[in-house]
Design a protein around this motif. Sequence first.
Motif, short mmCIF file in Angstrom:
data_model
loop_
_atom_site.label_atom_id
_atom_site.label_comp_id
_atom_site.label_asym_id
_atom_site.label_seq_id
_atom_site.Cartn_x
_atom_site.Cartn_y
_atom_site.Cartn_z
N GLU A 31 -0.45 -7.92 -12.93
CA GLU A 31 0.51 -8.50 -12.42
C GLU A 31 1.16 -8.87 -13.42
O GLU A 31 2.68 -7.89 -13.53
CB GLU A 31 0.70 -9.39 -11.51
CG GLU A 31 0.01 -8.89 -9.97
CD GLU A 31 0.16 -10.35 -9.10
OE1 GLU A 31 0.20 -11.13 -8.95
OE2 GLU A 31 -0.74 -9.87 -7.85
N HIS A 34 1.83 -5.34 -15.71
CA HIS A 34 2.59 -4.59 -14.75
C HIS A 34 3.98 -4.82 -14.73
O HIS A 34 4.74 -4.11 -15.12
CB HIS A 34 2.52 -4.82 -13.15
CG HIS A 34 3.02 -3.07 -12.79
ND1 HIS A 34 3.83 -3.43 -12.30
CD2 HIS A 34 1.81 -1.85 -12.56
CE1 HIS A 34 4.55 -1.65 -11.01
NE2 HIS A 34 2.59 -1.34 -11.65
N PRO A 43 2.68 -1.68 -7.01
CA PRO A 43 2.43 -1.70 -5.83
C PRO A 43 1.36 -1.75 -5.46
O PRO A 43 0.09 -2.02 -6.51
CB PRO A 43 2.90 0.34 -5.57
CG PRO A 43 2.68 0.21 -6.95
CD PRO A 43 2.74 -1.02 -8.01
N GLU A 44 1.38 -2.12 -4.00
CA GLU A 44 0.15 -2.57 -3.12
C GLU A 44 -1.16 -1.38 -3.38
O GLU A 44 -1.94 -1.72 -3.62
CB GLU A 44 -0.02 -1.74 -1.44
CG GLU A 44 -0.77 -2.99 -1.10
CD GLU A 44 -1.29 -4.11 -0.79
OE1 GLU A 44 -2.51 -4.18 -1.11
OE2 GLU A 44 -0.03 -4.74 -1.54
N HIS A 45 -0.81 -0.21 -4.07
CA HIS A 45 -2.15 0.85 -3.57
C HIS A 45 -2.11 0.49 -5.70
O HIS A 45 -3.60 0.86 -5.41
CB HIS A 45 -1.20 2.22 -3.97
CG HIS A 45 -0.47 3.49 -5.12
ND1 HIS A 45 1.30 3.00 -4.85
CD2 HIS A 45 -1.02 3.51 -6.13
CE1 HIS A 45 1.78 2.81 -6.36
NE2 HIS A 45 0.37 3.90 -6.90
N ALA A 47 -2.35 -2.25 -7.04
CA ALA A 47 -3.07 -3.64 -7.14
C ALA A 47 -4.26 -3.16 -5.66
O ALA A 47 -5.98 -4.12 -6.75
CB ALA A 47 -2.40 -4.50 -5.88
N GLN A 48 -4.80 -2.98 -5.25
CA GLN A 48 -5.61 -1.94 -4.51
C GLN A 48 -6.75 -1.84 -5.52
O GLN A 48 -7.63 -2.06 -5.30
CB GLN A 48 -5.73 -1.58 -3.38
CG GLN A 48 -5.14 -2.39 -2.39
CD GLN A 48 -4.49 -1.25 -1.18
OE1 GLN A 48 -4.94 0.06 -1.30
NE2 GLN A 48 -4.09 -1.99 0.29
N ARG A 49 -6.10 -0.80 -6.39
CA ARG A 49 -6.87 0.64 -7.51
C ARG A 49 -7.80 -1.19 -8.15
O ARG A 49 -8.79 -0.80 -8.70
CB ARG A 49 -5.98 1.60 -7.98
CG ARG A 49 -5.91 2.20 -7.02
CD ARG A 49 -5.86 3.39 -7.50
NE ARG A 49 -6.14 4.11 -7.84
CZ ARG A 49 -6.63 4.62 -9.22
NH1 ARG A 49 -5.22 5.73 -8.84
NH2 ARG A 49 -7.44 6.03 -9.53
#
Length: 71
Positions: A31, A34, A43-45, A47-49
């Motif tokens: 984080e 980034h 972005p959420e995507h 963070a999920q990856r």
Amino acid sequence: MTWTRLDGPATASAQGPRDTGTVLTDVQVFEDFHRLQRGGPPPEHAAQRFASALAAVQSESESPQPANGEV
């Protein structure tokens, strides 16, 4: 430049060392990196990856290794 290993707790972020004794998680390092590169939180995507990739690496490192280099 500070390099951070992902196989243990981090003590520095992409923005440089924090308070002495502060231990950052891999997610916090991601984080911070980034924010430094993109000017805001991931972005959420993304963070999920990252979480998925980190889980894969961690599960690989926890798998027992074959003796004598056998596969």
